[in-house]
Design a protein around this motif. Structure first.
Motif, mmCIF file in Angstrom:
data_model
loop_
_atom_site.group_PDB
_atom_site.id
_atom_site.type_symbol
_atom_site.label_atom_id
_atom_site.label_comp_id
_atom_site.label_asym_id
_atom_site.label_seq_id
_atom_site.Cartn_x
_atom_site.Cartn_y
_atom_site.Cartn_z
ATOM 1 N N GLU A 140 0.782 -1.231 0.000
ATOM 2 C CA GLU A 140 0.000 0.000 0.000
ATOM 3 C C GLU A 140 0.819 1.289 0.000
ATOM 4 O O GLU A 140 0.454 2.259 -0.644
ATOM 5 N N ILE A 141 1.928 1.318 0.710
ATOM 6 C CA ILE A 141 2.607 2.603 0.899
ATOM 7 C C ILE A 141 3.140 3.149 -0.426
ATOM 8 O O ILE A 141 3.046 4.344 -0.713
ATOM 9 N N GLN A 142 3.704 2.257 -1.260
ATOM 10 C CA GLN A 142 4.206 2.718 -2.552
ATOM 11 C C GLN A 142 3.055 3.139 -3.457
ATOM 12 O O GLN A 142 3.157 4.130 -4.177
ATOM 13 N N MET A 143 1.970 2.388 -3.430
ATOM 14 C CA MET A 143 0.812 2.742 -4.236
ATOM 15 C C MET A 143 0.243 4.083 -3.777
ATOM 16 O O MET A 143 -0.160 4.912 -4.588
ATOM 17 N N GLY A 144 0.219 4.280 -2.463
ATOM 18 C CA GLY A 144 -0.285 5.543 -1.931
ATOM 19 C C GLY A 144 0.549 6.715 -2.391
ATOM 20 O O GLY A 144 0.029 7.776 -2.756
ATOM 21 N N ARG A 145 1.854 6.533 -2.386
ATOM 22 C CA ARG A 145 2.735 7.604 -2.863
ATOM 23 C C ARG A 145 2.473 7.905 -4.334
ATOM 24 O O ARG A 145 2.485 9.052 -4.770
ATOM 25 N N LYS A 146 2.259 6.825 -5.102
ATOM 26 C CA LYS A 146 2.030 7.012 -6.527
ATOM 27 C C LYS A 146 0.742 7.799 -6.776
ATOM 28 O O LYS A 146 0.704 8.696 -7.617
ATOM 29 N N ILE A 147 -0.286 7.482 -6.025
ATOM 30 C CA ILE A 147 -1.548 8.205 -6.164
ATOM 31 C C ILE A 147 -1.355 9.682 -5.851
ATOM 32 O O ILE A 147 -1.858 10.565 -6.540
ATOM 33 N N ASN A 148 -0.576 9.988 -4.804
ATOM 34 C CA ASN A 148 -0.359 11.373 -4.410
ATOM 35 C C ASN A 148 0.470 12.150 -5.424
ATOM 36 O O ASN A 148 0.427 13.380 -5.477
ATOM 37 N N GLN A 149 1.229 11.424 -6.233
ATOM 38 C CA GLN A 149 2.070 12.096 -7.225
ATOM 39 C C GLN A 149 1.329 12.403 -8.516
ATOM 40 O O GLN A 149 1.737 13.250 -9.303
ATOM 41 N N MET A 150 0.228 11.714 -8.747
ATOM 42 C CA MET A 150 -0.398 11.774 -10.070
ATOM 43 C C MET A 150 -0.896 13.157 -10.436
ATOM 44 O O MET A 150 -0.770 13.578 -11.586
ATOM 45 N N ALA A 151 -1.473 13.857 -9.487
ATOM 46 C CA ALA A 151 -2.031 15.169 -9.820
ATOM 47 C C ALA A 151 -0.963 16.134 -10.291
ATOM 48 O O ALA A 151 -1.196 16.958 -11.177
ATOM 49 N N GLY A 152 0.224 16.029 -9.732
ATOM 50 C CA GLY A 152 1.305 16.922 -10.134
ATOM 51 C C GLY A 152 1.845 16.613 -11.511
ATOM 52 O O GLY A 152 2.431 17.471 -12.168
ATOM 53 N N ILE A 153 1.633 15.388 -11.976
ATOM 54 C CA ILE A 153 2.139 14.986 -13.280
ATOM 55 C C ILE A 153 1.324 15.624 -14.400
ATOM 56 O O ILE A 153 1.827 16.011 -15.440
ATOM 57 N N VAL A 154 0.025 15.692 -14.185
ATOM 58 C CA VAL A 154 -0.836 16.316 -15.192
ATOM 59 C C VAL A 154 -1.255 17.686 -14.671
ATOM 60 O O VAL A 154 -2.181 17.819 -13.896
ATOM 61 N N ALA A 155 -0.547 18.707 -15.123
ATOM 62 C CA ALA A 155 -0.692 20.029 -14.517
ATOM 63 C C ALA A 155 -2.007 20.708 -14.828
ATOM 64 O O ALA A 155 -2.503 21.525 -14.058
ATOM 65 N N ASP A 156 -2.599 20.409 -15.968
ATOM 66 C CA ASP A 156 -3.778 21.157 -16.378
ATOM 67 C C ASP A 156 -5.087 20.543 -15.887
ATOM 68 O O ASP A 156 -6.159 20.955 -16.298
ATOM 69 N N GLU A 157 -5.038 19.530 -15.043
ATOM 70 C CA GLU A 157 -6.248 18.934 -14.510
ATOM 71 C C GLU A 157 -6.154 18.853 -12.991
ATOM 72 O O GLU A 157 -5.098 18.587 -12.436
ATOM 73 N N SER A 158 -7.279 19.096 -12.318
ATOM 74 C CA SER A 158 -7.294 18.968 -10.860
ATOM 75 C C SER A 158 -7.189 17.511 -10.488
ATOM 76 O O SER A 158 -7.484 16.616 -11.278
ATOM 77 N N LYS A 159 -6.793 17.266 -9.256
ATOM 78 C CA LYS A 159 -6.666 15.895 -8.776
ATOM 79 C C LYS A 159 -8.000 15.160 -8.851
ATOM 80 O O LYS A 159 -8.075 14.009 -9.286
ATOM 81 N N GLU A 160 -9.064 15.854 -8.462
ATOM 82 C CA GLU A 160 -10.394 15.234 -8.464
ATOM 83 C C GLU A 160 -10.818 14.865 -9.881
ATOM 84 O O GLU A 160 -11.324 13.768 -10.124
ATOM 85 N N ASN A 161 -10.611 15.788 -10.819
ATOM 86 C CA ASN A 161 -10.993 15.512 -12.204
ATOM 87 C C ASN A 161 -10.164 14.385 -12.811
ATOM 88 O O ASN A 161 -10.654 13.587 -13.614
ATOM 89 N N LEU A 162 -8.911 14.335 -12.402
ATOM 90 C CA LEU A 162 -8.017 13.287 -12.901
ATOM 91 C C LEU A 162 -8.521 11.918 -12.468
ATOM 92 O O LEU A 162 -8.576 10.974 -13.258
ATOM 93 N N TYR A 163 -8.894 11.803 -11.196
ATOM 94 C CA TYR A 163 -9.424 10.548 -10.686
ATOM 95 C C TYR A 163 -10.698 10.153 -11.424
ATOM 96 O O TYR A 163 -10.878 8.993 -11.796
ATOM 97 N N LYS A 164 -11.603 11.116 -11.630
ATOM 98 C CA LYS A 164 -12.884 10.813 -12.279
ATOM 99 C C LYS A 164 -12.675 10.361 -13.724
ATOM 100 O O LYS A 164 -13.326 9.433 -14.196
ATOM 101 N N LYS A 165 -11.795 11.047 -14.409
ATOM 102 C CA LYS A 165 -11.570 10.750 -15.824
ATOM 103 C C LYS A 165 -11.004 9.350 -16.036
ATOM 104 O O LYS A 165 -11.392 8.640 -16.979
#
Length: 332
Positions: free
Chosen positions: A3-28
């Motif tokens: 879990e810990i590595q997966m959790g870190r990966k999830i927290n990093q995702m929003a920063g990777i795609v700058a033009d989308e909010s974290k919430e929108n990224l998850y929904k999409k």
């Protein structure tokens, strides 16, 4: 794949795609992220673990050696949370869950204890022992189911006499009352012991079964994993109980070594560095000699893990929305 590595990966995702909010990224990409990041489906399934496992060759080699060494041994696998220690042992020893596994190729009985069920709970010493008794009983049942002759031998008149003799030689002090009344039949004495001293009864029964000619296994391998799920103040007592169990199993009387075979008892504790330091600094725990320390240094290569999951996607699923699957994979 923990879990810990997966959790870190999830927290990093929003920063990777700058033009989308974290919430929108998850929904999409909800379906895609759920597939790539969900590890529940492969936790307790050997075939799934083998499909997605990224080998740590150094750890794999050392774990395999533990089942080849002709000796009793107490060993530790040390690594930080989330590095994949549990997946390593499930892969190497082909363990699907916390159930007893009878490995006929290795002639080894694996008794894995994954302590997730006690996460965050206050547990007493009685609860620890009660849980251990159930696990030992499950090992006895697995042996009797696999080799019906073992159960028949244990329940026979000669088997009961042999079992009682073993109890007298190894645990007489704990069961004095059962032998004070000579009028009791052997069956009555066994019933008394099972009720009044269930731990001694089950451990002795396991010894008895393992040392019969009808038993085709010559190694019992105890795995204690995730002790950190127990509250910090109780970790020491939990480990101690299993170390006592390990020592008890090695305490064979002379008549048990009857020329049929030599039985090896191995124990592997899968722990974090902080727990290892606690063991090393505690007088009671450090009195048990550790034969081998396996240190896990490599974290899971998530890029390779996600690539494996991408390649294993069913064709029909991929064709329905290949672009989305590719985009989610690129984000990860």
């Amino acid at each position: 794949m923990e879990e810990i590595q997966m959790g870190r990966k999830i927290n990093q995702m929003a920063g990777i795609v700058a033009d989308e909010s974290k919430e929108n990224l998850y929904k999409k990409y909800e379906q895609q992220f759920d597939y790539y990041l969900n590890i529940d489906a492969i936790r307790d399934n050997v075939m799934e673990i083998e499909k997605y496992y990224i080998p740590d060759n150094d750890v794999v080699k050392e774990l395999k050696e533990l089942t080849r060494e002709p000796m009793d041994s107490l060993n530790v696998l040390v690594g930080y949370k989330g590095m994949g220690k549990t997946t390593d042992i499930k892969y190497v020893y082909q363990l699907s869950s916390g159930t007893v596994t009878l490995d006929k190729t290795r002639r080894t009985i694996f008794l894995p204890i994954f302590l997730k069920s006690f996460f965050g709970l206050n547990i007493s010493n009685d609860i620890i022992i009660e849980d251990l008794i159930k696990r030992i009983a499950s090992a006895c049942s697995a042996l009797e189911d696999n080799e019906p002759l073992l159960g028949e031998k244990f329940r026979s008149e000669d088997g009961q006499k042999e079992f009682l003799r073993l109890v007298k030689e190894t645990n007489a002090k704990d069961l004095e009352d059962a032998f004070l009344i000579t009028e009791r039949t052997d069956a009555e004495k066994l019933s008394y012991m099972k009720e009044m001293s269930p731990f001694v009864y089950q451990v002795t029964k396991l010894k008895f079964l393992l040392n019969q000619e009808e038993c085709k296994f010559n190694r019992l391998f105890i795995i204690l994993d995730n002790v950190e799920s127990v509250l910090k103040d109780e970790v020491k007592e939990y480990i101690l109980q299993y170390l006592r169990f390990f020592s008890c199993l090695k305490n064979f009387s002379p008549f048990m070594l009857n020329g049929y075979k030599r039985l090896y008892i191995n124990m592997l504790m899968v722990i974090q560095p902080e727990t290892y330091k606690m063991i090393a600094s505690d007088n009671a725990l450090s009195s048990y000699n550790i034969n081998k320390i396996i240190t896990k240094k490599r974290t899971i290569d998530l890029a390779k893990y996600f690539e494996k999951k991408r390649n294993l996607l069913p064709t029909l699923v991929l064709r329905r929305d290949e672009k989305k699957w590719d985009e989610a994979y690129d984000i990860l």
